[in-house]
Design a protein around this motif. Structure first.
Motif, short mmCIF file in Angstrom:
data_model
loop_
_atom_site.label_atom_id
_atom_site.label_comp_id
_atom_site.label_asym_id
_atom_site.label_seq_id
_atom_site.Cartn_x
_atom_site.Cartn_y
_atom_site.Cartn_z
N ARG B 224 0.83 -1.20 0.00
CA ARG B 224 0.00 0.00 0.00
C ARG B 224 0.87 1.25 0.00
N ILE B 225 1.94 1.25 0.83
CA ILE B 225 2.79 2.44 0.91
C ILE B 225 3.44 2.69 -0.45
N THR B 226 3.96 1.63 -1.06
CA THR B 226 4.61 1.79 -2.37
C THR B 226 3.60 2.30 -3.40
N ALA B 227 2.40 1.74 -3.37
CA ALA B 227 1.38 2.15 -4.33
C ALA B 227 1.02 3.62 -4.13
N ALA B 228 0.91 4.04 -2.89
CA ALA B 228 0.46 5.40 -2.61
C ALA B 228 1.56 6.45 -2.80
N THR B 229 2.82 6.08 -2.51
CA THR B 229 3.87 7.10 -2.47
C THR B 229 4.95 6.92 -3.53
N GLY B 230 5.04 5.70 -4.12
CA GLY B 230 6.14 5.43 -5.06
C GLY B 230 7.45 5.17 -4.34
N LEU B 231 7.42 5.15 -3.00
CA LEU B 231 8.65 4.87 -2.25
C LEU B 231 8.81 3.37 -2.05
N LYS B 232 10.04 2.99 -1.69
CA LYS B 232 10.30 1.58 -1.41
C LYS B 232 9.96 1.32 0.05
N SER B 233 9.19 0.28 0.31
CA SER B 233 8.80 -0.03 1.68
C SER B 233 9.10 -1.50 1.95
#
Ligand SMILES: Nc1ncnc2c1ncn2[C@@H]1O[C@H](COP(=O)(O)OP(=O)(O)OP(=O)(O)O)[C@@H](O)[C@H]1O
Ligand SMILES: [Mg+2]
Lengths: 233, 379
Positions: B224-233
Motif C-alpha cells: 500500500r505504501i509503495t502504491a500510494a507514495t512510489g517509495l520503497k517499503s
C-alpha cells in the motif's frame, strides 16, 4: 558318499586374449581325495599356483569341468562362491598374510568373525587351537613379534578354526628354514589331516615331500602323473 | 568385522592421527571462517536489528542498502502517515559524523537521529543512565563500545562530554547495541538534535519507520505504501537481507572467505584421501586375504566406510570444538561481539566433512573392489 574333495576334468585357464593369450592350464585332470594330504609339485611357472587358485574359487577356469566338495564352484554366483569359501575352505599363504594390527588369537579367529561369531567366543576358540599348535603363550602377540614359523602356525590356526573340508596351502614352508619348515609340516599333518577333510599343498620344496600321502606332478600346464607316497607312515 | 576394521585403523598410529588431524584442521578452518563471515555479514544489518519497535522501513525507491540513502521529504512522511493501515510513522536519521574526547582522541561515528517525541529506534538494553534525558538539549546516548573507545579503562558513567562536530554534547545514557560493520561508535539522539549536530540542509530524513495497524500484514502495508507514495517499503528483515546481499555482491569479502573455505576443503580432502588411500594400499594384501577367506566385497566396503566415518567423526569433533573454544574465549571481547558459531554452520560443516571422508574413501573402496583375491597367492 563322495570321497573326492576335488575333481578336475580337462580344466583350462588362460590369461589375456587374442595375440596375448597365455595358456597356463592346458587340460588338467586331477582328483584330490578326502582324508589325505596331496602335494602339487613341479617346476617354477608350470601353473601350480594358478591351479590352486582355480580350485579355491579365486580364479574362474576358462574351460573344463571342476567340482569342489561336490559343488561346481565356478558356476556359483559370486556371492555364493564367497559363502562357499568361507564355510568350506581354509587358506595358508606363503607370506602368511596375517593382519598386523591383530593379535595371534584375533588373526586366527578371522574366519569365525567373518561368519559373524561374537568376538569373545571366536577369540576363545582361537586360543584353544593355538595352544594345540604350541603357541599357547603367544596368543596375545602381534605378527611382528612372532618368528616366521610362529606366524605360519597362526596362519594354520586361521585355516583350521572353522573346520573346513578343504585346506589349500601355497608354498607353506618356502619362507621358513629347513628345520622350521619340517616342524610346521609335521604339525599340519597331525592337526589338519582328518578323514572328512582334504589338504592340498603346493610346493617345490622337496625336503618336505615325505609328508605327502600322494604327490601330483605338474609340468607346463598339465598334471603328468600322480604317485602314492607314504605320508610319513 | 567391525572389530577388525577398528583395529586396522588404530593399529597404525601415525596414519590414524594424520587422518584425524587433516579432518580436524579442515573442520576448524571451514567452521571458523564461515562463522566469521556470517558474523561480518550480519553486522552490515546491525542498525536494523537494533531497532525493534518498528517493523517497516520506508526509503527512496532507488535505495540499495542501509548505508547509502537519498533523503526523504517531510511531504513523504505525511503521505506515508496518510496511507490506510499505518498505525504510526516516524522519521529516522542515519548519518556519520566525527567526535572528539576531551583528551583529543577522535573518531568517525555513526549518528542515529530518532523521532523527538517517541524516540522510536532506541536500543532496548540501557547499561547506564536514562534515555528520557535525551529531551534535554545537546545530549546523546552512546553505545558501550564507543564509550570504551573515548574513555578507555574508565568506569562507565554518565554526564561526561564529547565534542561532536563543534557541539559539546553530554552523554546521558550508555546503551548496548549490535556491532556495526565498520565497528564505529554509535550515537543516538533526537532527530532534531541530529540535524543540528550535522548542520546541513533541513532535509535529512534517511528513513521513515512505520508500524502496521492491528490486523494488517506487513507485506500488505508495504504494498500500500509503495502504491500510494512510489517509495520503497520493506520489512526490517527484508532490508537486512538486501543489505547483506549488497555487501556479498559488491565487496571482495565473500571471495576472500570463499577461498579459505575452498582451500580447507581441498586440503582436507586431498590429505585425508591420500593418507586413507596409502593406508588401504598398505593393507591391500590383508584385504585380499580377507576376500579369499570369504569376506564379501560389501562387508569390506562397509569396513572401509566405517573407518572413514570414525576418522571423520573424531576429526570433526576436534575441529568443531576448537572453533567453539575460539568463540567462547573471545566472547567477552567487545570488538568481536556478534561473532559466534550458528547451529547451521555446525550442521553444514558436518555435511561437508561427511562428503570429504566419503570422497577420500571412494578411491580405496574402488581399489579393494577390483582387487583379485588370487593376488594373495602371488609373492
Ligand atoms: N594373472 C596373470 N596374468 C598373466 N599371466 C599369469 C597370471 N598369473 C600367472 N600367470 C602366468 O602363468 C604361469 C604360471 O604361473 P603360476 O604362478 O601358476 O606358476 P607356479 O607353478 O606357481 O610357479 P612358482 O613355482 O614359481 O610359484 C606363469 O608363466 C605366469 O607368468
Ligand atoms: Mg606359485
Amino acid at each position: 558318499m563322495n570321497t573326492q574333495a576335488v575333481v578336475c576334468n580337462q580344466v583350462l585357464k588362460s590369461f589375456g586374449a587374442g595375440e596375448d593369450e597365455v595358456k597356463v592350464l592346458r587340460g588338467v585332470d586331477l582328483t584330490v581325495p578326502l582324508g589325505e594330504m596331496t602335494f602339487l609339485v613341479g617346476p617354477s611357472g608350470c601353473g601350480k599356483t594358478t591351479l590352486l587358485s582355480v580350485i579355491a574359487g579365486l580364479l574362474n577356469p576358462t574351460g573344463g569341468d571342476l567340482h569342489v566338495l561336490g559343488t561346481a564352484l565356478h558356476q556359483l554366483k559370486s556371492s555364493k562362491a564367497v559363502e562357499f569359501r568361507r564355510e568350506n575352505l581354509g587358506f595358508v599363504f606363503q607370506q602368511f598374510n596375517l593382519l598386523p594390527a591383530l593379535t595371534a588369537a584375533e588373526n586366527a579367529a578371522v574366519p569365525l568373525l567373518a561368519a559373524n561369531w561374537p568376538l569373545k567366543k571366536a577369540v576363545e576358540k582361537a586360543k584353544t587351537l593355538l595352544d594345540e599348535l604350541g603357541l599357547g603363550s603367544r596368543v596375545n602377540a602381534r605378527p611382528n613379534q612372532l618368528s616366521g614359523g610362529q606366524q605360519q602356525r597362526v596362519a594354520f590356526a586361521r585355516a583350521l578354526i572353522h573346520d573346513p573340508k578343504l585346506i589349500v596351502c601355497d608354498e607353506p614352508t618356502s619362507a621358513l628354514d629347513e628345520h622350521t619348515g619340517h616342524y610346521v609340516m609335521e604339525l599340519l599333518r597331525k592337526i589338519a589331516v582328518r578323514p572328512e577333510r582334504a589338504v592340498l599343498v603346493v610346493t617345490h620344496d622337496n625336503r618336505i615331500y615325505n609328508f605327502a600321502d600322494r604327490i601330483a606332478h605338474m609340468n607346463d600346464g598339465l598334471v603328468t602323473h600322480v604317485e602314492q607316497n607314504g605320508g610319513m607312515n | 568385522m567391525r572389530f577388525i576394521a577398528w583395529q586396522m585403523l588404530t593399529g597404525d598410529k601415525a596414519k590414524y592421527l594424520g587422518l584425524i588431524f587433516a579432518i580436524a584442521f579442515s573442520t576448524f578452518l571451514m567452521s571458523h571462517q564461515v562463522s566469521i563471515f556470517c558474523g561480518l555479514m550480519n553486522r552490515t544489518a546491525a542498525q536494523i536489528d537494533d531497532i525493534v519497535d518498528a517493523k517497516i522501513w520506508v526509503m527512496d525507491a532507488k535505495t540499495q542498502y542501509l548505508d547509502e540513502v537519498k533523503a526523504l521529504t517531510d511531504q513523504d512522511l505525511f503521505r506515508i502517515r496518510g496511507v490506510e493501515g499505518v498505525e504510526w510513522a516516524v522519521p529516522l536519521f542515519k548519518g556519520t559524523s566525527r567526535a572528539k574526547a576531551p583528551d583529543g582522541r577522535f573518531r568517525g561515528i555513526i549518528l542515529m537521529g530518532l523521532d523527538d517525541a517517541s524516540l522510536i529506534g532506541m536500543p532496548r538494553r540501557i547499561i547506564k543512565g536514562n534515555i528520557d534525558a535525551l529531551q534535554e538539549p545537546e545530549t546523546i546516548a552512546i553505545d558501550q563500545v564507543g564509550y570504551k573507545f573515548f574513555f578507555p579503562n574508565e568506569p562507565v558513567t554518565i554526564h561526561r562530554t564529547l565534542d561532536l562536530n563543534d557541539h559539546t554534547v553530554r552523554i546521558v545514557a550508555v546503551v548496548d547495541s549490535n556491532a556495526p560493520f565498520v565497528n564505529l561508535p554509535v550515537f543516538y539522539t533526537r532527530y532534531s538534535q541530529a540535524i543540528s549536530f550535522v548542520g546541513r540542509e533541513r532535509n535529512q530524513m534517511s528513513f521513515v519507520l512505520a508500524k502496521a495497524k492491528q490486523g494488517i500484514a506487513d507485506a500488505e502495508l508495504n504494498r500500500r505504501i509503495t502504491a500510494a507514495t512510489g517509495l520503497k517499503s520493506l520489512t526490517a528483515n527484508e532490508l537486512g537481507w538486501e543489505t547483506i546481499w549488497y555487501y556479498i555482491k559488491n565487496t571482495g569479502i565473500p571471495i576472500n572467505f570463499g577461498i579459505t573455505v575452498v582451500i580447507a576443503l581441498i586440503v582436507g580432502t586431498v590429505v585425508a584421501g591420500q593418507t586413507f588411500y596409502l593406508f588401504t594400499i598398505e593393507n591391500l594384501k590383508q584385504f585380499g586375504a580377507l576376500k579369499a577367506i570369504g569376506v564379501s566385497d560389501l562387508r569390506i566396503v562397509g569396513m572401509i566406510l566405517m573407518q572413514a566415518l570414525i576418522v571423520g567423526a573424531i576429526g570433526y569433533g576436534i575441529g568443531i570444538s576448537m572453533t567453539a573454544a575460539f568463540f567462547e574465549a573471545f566472547q567477552s571481547n567487545l570488538d568481536l561481539r556478534g561473532f559466534r558459531m550458528l547451529p547451521e554452520i555446525m550442521q553444514g560443516t558436518a555435511a561437508v566433512v561427511f562428503f570429504i571422508v566419503i570422497l577420500a574413501s571412494a578411491f580405496s573402496v574402488r581399489k579393494v573392489i577390483v582387487l583379485e583375491p588370487a593376488v594373495v597367492f602371488r609373492g
